[in-house]
Design a protein around this motif. Structure first.
Motif, PDB file in Angstrom:
ATOM      1  N   LEU A 272      -7.540  -0.825   8.666  1.00 17.70           N
ATOM      2  CA  LEU A 272      -6.915  -1.200   9.939  1.00 17.70           C
ATOM      3  C   LEU A 272      -6.572  -2.683   9.963  1.00 17.70           C
ATOM      4  O   LEU A 272      -5.514  -3.083  10.475  1.00 17.70           O
ATOM      5  N   SER A 273      -7.450  -3.490   9.402  1.00 19.75           N
ATOM      6  CA  SER A 273      -7.184  -4.925   9.318  1.00 19.75           C
ATOM      7  C   SER A 273      -5.953  -5.186   8.450  1.00 19.75           C
ATOM      8  O   SER A 273      -5.105  -6.022   8.791  1.00 19.75           O
ATOM      9  N   ARG A 274      -5.851  -4.477   7.347  1.00 19.62           N
ATOM     10  CA  ARG A 274      -4.692  -4.629   6.455  1.00 19.62           C
ATOM     11  C   ARG A 274      -3.408  -4.218   7.176  1.00 19.62           C
ATOM     12  O   ARG A 274      -2.385  -4.892   7.091  1.00 19.62           O
ATOM     13  N   GLN A 275      -3.466  -3.132   7.915  1.00 19.75           N
ATOM     14  CA  GLN A 275      -2.288  -2.667   8.634  1.00 19.75           C
ATOM     15  C   GLN A 275      -1.906  -3.621   9.765  1.00 19.75           C
ATOM     16  O   GLN A 275      -0.729  -3.834  10.033  1.00 19.75           O
ATOM     17  N   ASP A 276      -2.890  -4.216  10.410  1.00 21.94           N
ATOM     18  CA  ASP A 276      -2.595  -5.223  11.439  1.00 21.94           C
ATOM     19  C   ASP A 276      -1.857  -6.406  10.829  1.00 21.94           C
ATOM     20  O   ASP A 276      -0.909  -6.929  11.405  1.00 21.94           O
ATOM     21  N   LYS A 277      -2.299  -6.833   9.648  1.00 27.99           N
ATOM     22  CA  LYS A 277      -1.639  -7.949   8.967  1.00 27.99           C
ATOM     23  C   LYS A 277      -0.199  -7.571   8.614  1.00 27.99           C
ATOM     24  O   LYS A 277       0.719  -8.371   8.804  1.00 27.99           O
ATOM     25  N   LEU A 278       0.001  -6.358   8.112  1.00 28.48           N
ATOM     26  CA  LEU A 278       1.350  -5.903   7.780  1.00 28.48           C
ATOM     27  C   LEU A 278       2.234  -5.865   9.027  1.00 28.48           C
ATOM     28  O   LEU A 278       3.403  -6.260   8.987  1.00 28.48           O
ATOM     29  N   ARG A 279       1.675  -5.416  10.146  1.00 27.73           N
ATOM     30  CA  ARG A 279       2.418  -5.350  11.400  1.00 27.73           C
ATOM     31  C   ARG A 279       2.798  -6.755  11.875  1.00 27.73           C
ATOM     32  O   ARG A 279       3.913  -7.001  12.327  1.00 27.73           O
ATOM     33  N   GLU A 280       1.862  -7.707  11.743  1.00 25.69           N
ATOM     34  CA  GLU A 280       2.157  -9.087  12.119  1.00 25.69           C
ATOM     35  C   GLU A 280       3.249  -9.676  11.236  1.00 25.69           C
ATOM     36  O   GLU A 280       4.148 -10.370  11.730  1.00 25.69           O
ATOM     37  N   ASP A 281       3.176  -9.406   9.941  1.00 26.74           N
ATOM     38  CA  ASP A 281       4.202  -9.895   9.014  1.00 26.74           C
ATOM     39  C   ASP A 281       5.570  -9.313   9.367  1.00 26.74           C
ATOM     40  O   ASP A 281       6.580 -10.018   9.331  1.00 26.74           O
TER      41      ASP A 281
END
Length: 73
Positions: free
Chosen positions: A19-28
């Motif tokens: 989920l943390s990885r996906q949040d980072k991808l979403r922010e990018d």
């Protein structure tokens, strides 16, 4: 009983990491969308300036042509 609890904790940690990885991808992705919007806005402004410059040139040419036509009559 200790083993299933530990297995659940492992799964929760993996889920949290994902989920943390996906949040980072979403922010990018959001940053890229903002950058793309800014780029398009910049291109639009540059196009407006170019059109304005062409319009001014055409108006100057038309004014000179009108003067030349006026001199002929």
């Amino acid at each position: 009983m200790a083993e299933p609890d530990n297995l659940m904790l492992v799964h929760f940690r993996e889920l949290r990491a994902e989920l943390s990885r996906q949040d980072k991808l979403r922010e990018d992705l959001a940053k890229k969308q903002i950058d793309m919007g800014r780029a398009l806005t910049g291109e639009t402004l540059m196009a407006r300036y170019a059109v304005t410059d062409v319009d001014e040139r055409l108006q100057a040419i038309e004014a000179r042509l009108a003067r030349l036509e006026g001199d002929r009559t």
